[in-house]
Design a protein around this motif. Structure first.
Motif, mmCIF file in Angstrom:
data_model
loop_
_atom_site.group_PDB
_atom_site.id
_atom_site.type_symbol
_atom_site.label_atom_id
_atom_site.label_comp_id
_atom_site.label_asym_id
_atom_site.label_seq_id
_atom_site.Cartn_x
_atom_site.Cartn_y
_atom_site.Cartn_z
ATOM 1 N N ILE A 215 24.109 44.249 -12.540
ATOM 2 C CA ILE A 215 24.083 45.714 -12.735
ATOM 3 C C ILE A 215 23.680 46.393 -11.423
ATOM 4 O O ILE A 215 24.293 47.383 -11.004
ATOM 5 C CB ILE A 215 23.100 46.101 -13.866
ATOM 6 N N MET A 272 16.450 51.258 -19.212
ATOM 7 C CA MET A 272 17.856 50.960 -19.507
ATOM 8 C C MET A 272 18.608 52.183 -20.042
ATOM 9 O O MET A 272 19.769 52.385 -19.706
ATOM 10 C CB MET A 272 17.968 49.796 -20.514
ATOM 11 N N ASN A 313 19.281 55.465 -9.264
ATOM 12 C CA ASN A 313 19.120 54.263 -10.101
ATOM 13 C C ASN A 313 18.119 53.256 -9.534
ATOM 14 O O ASN A 313 17.714 52.332 -10.224
ATOM 15 C CB ASN A 313 20.482 53.584 -10.297
ATOM 16 N N THR A 382 25.328 47.597 -18.363
ATOM 17 C CA THR A 382 24.078 48.247 -18.792
ATOM 18 C C THR A 382 24.065 48.417 -20.307
ATOM 19 O O THR A 382 23.027 48.204 -20.955
ATOM 20 C CB THR A 382 23.905 49.624 -18.091
ATOM 21 N N ARG A 386 21.327 46.815 -22.626
ATOM 22 C CA ARG A 386 20.563 47.708 -23.515
ATOM 23 C C ARG A 386 20.617 47.199 -24.961
ATOM 24 O O ARG A 386 19.618 47.225 -25.677
ATOM 25 C CB ARG A 386 21.160 49.121 -23.419
#
Length: 401
Positions: A215, A272, A313, A382, A386
């Motif tokens: 990610i 997340m 991020n 993601t 999650r």
């Protein structure tokens, strides 16, 4: 070990100056690409390797050198890193061809990777426990200031006096940082903690951590498909004068600084969730740039939002990786942080290389939607991560019940 407030603040300032020098040298090539290409009679894409190889140097240097230098005194290591940094940038300033310039970039990158791995722990050790987060943020201010002022100033300097002048200036800041570290950093800092090999193996074979590193690489790296070639894009597609590009990079840097603050606050509670929406917006903004780049006003607005989301991020990704390391490989926490720094730079290397391929084969304008696709990959991963986190929470709740 904690020092009195005045001494610790001065020591943190020395780290911030080092971080400023290192942050400036990482991204300086972005503003100088057209100048390097013209002077060395190479294509802009070949000049783009100064970004790609630098990022690869950090990628492999950070985790390997962090593991190899745990027994070295932190102050000694810090001084050695700044000497390596000065040597790399001095060599870049005197490079007569692209080969020597690329070697110089890799030398600088090796100091960068290890500095970023140890600087946070040094900053935390300089103060009492209740001031650790603030201490780390002071150190990182150097990086933020570098993206806001160092890169545009270096670009402007390069345009006025030649690209080599920018590297001479960075080497001079490196000398200032070396002197500051020598005088202000205390000698009695604790040494690094050696992570047992089995824990390092656990770290790089854990599916959840590998997913987090992927990610990081895709989400952070997607912007670099465009950002690496932002100077030629603004000049050739949007029609801005070269002198204006330095000002636009300044605005981009301000947007990064704002985004960093927002990202830190947004990711405090559920990283997340915050990351999912950040990446989704980022993918949309990069896609929109494909259509707005030829129009000056629209391009500027889109690039501001691209800057806002580019580093937003970072805090969330670091927090999430440390959180997973605490859960799956607690003693490898420092190495997890170093591997995530490697993942950031792997993303930069992939993004910069991909941007070069796109520029060469289908044109500069297409870097935007290709970058958007890369970030969209991070959106999907993601969402998956999650879902796994939610499943874990439900399991814990059912056990508690």
């Amino acid at each position: 070990m904690s020092l009195d407030r005045k001494r610790s603040t001065l020591a943190l300032l020395a780290l911030a100056i080092s971080a400023f020098a290192i942050g400036t040298t990482e991204f300086i090539s972005v503003g100088l690409l057209p100048l390097i290409a013209d002077d060395l009679h190479i294509s802009v894409t070949t000049a783009g390797l100064t970004v790609t190889l630098y990022a690869l140097g950090v990628t492999f240097g950070a985790p390997v050198l962090t593991s190899l230098t745990t027994a070295v005194s932190r102050k000694t290591l810090l001084l050695a890193l700044m000497l390596l940094f000065i040597a790399g940038n001095s060599l870049a300033a005197t490079a007569g061809g692209i080969t020597v310039l690329l070697v110089a970039r890799v030398i600088s990158a090796l100091s960068h990777g290890l500095f970023m791995s140890i600087a946070s722990t040094i900053a935390a050790d300089l103060v009492t426990e209740d001031r650790r987060a603030s201490a780390i943020s002071i150190m990182f201010t150097g990086l933020t200031v570098a993206t806001v002022t160092g890169v545009p100033l270096g670009t402007f300097l390069g345009q006025q006096l030649g690209w080599r002048a920018a590297f001479i200036a960075i080497a001079a800041v490196g000398i200032a940082a070396l002197i500051a570290n020598l005088i202000l950093i205390p000698s009695g800092l604790r040494r690094g903690t050696r992570t047992p090999l089995r824990d390092q193996v656990k770290l790089v074979t854990n599916g959840r951590l590998l997913l987090a590193f992927a990610i990081t690489a895709l989400g952070y790296g997607g912007t670099f498909v465009v950002f690496t070639y932002l100077s030629p894009l603004l000049h050739e597609i949007s029609g801005f004068q070269e002198q204006t590009v330095a000002v636009i990079l300044l605005v981009y840097g301000i947007a990064i600084a704002i985004g960093n603050i927002i990202g830190g606050k947004a990711a405090n509670r559920k990283p997340m969730n915050a990351l999912f929406y950040m990446f989704a917006f980022q993918a949309v903004v990069l896609l929109v740039l494909t259509f707005t780049a030829p129009f000056k006003a629209a391009a500027l607005i889109t690039i501001f939002f691209m800057g806002l989301l580019a580093f937003m991020n970072v805090p969330g990704l670091q927090v999430f990786v440390v959180m997973l390391a605490d859960r799956y490989a607690p003693s490898a926490r420092d190495v997890a942080s170093a591997v995530n720094i490697a993942a950031f730079n792997a993303g930069i290397a992939i993004g910069a290389y991909l941007g070069g391929l796109v520029t060469d084969h289908i044109g500069l304008i297409h870097t935007a939607w290709v970058g958007s696709l890369m970030v969209f990959g991070a959106v999907i991963l993601t969402a998956w991560s999650r879902a796994l986190e939610s499943r874990d929470e439900r399991k814990l709740l059912s056990k508690a019940a």
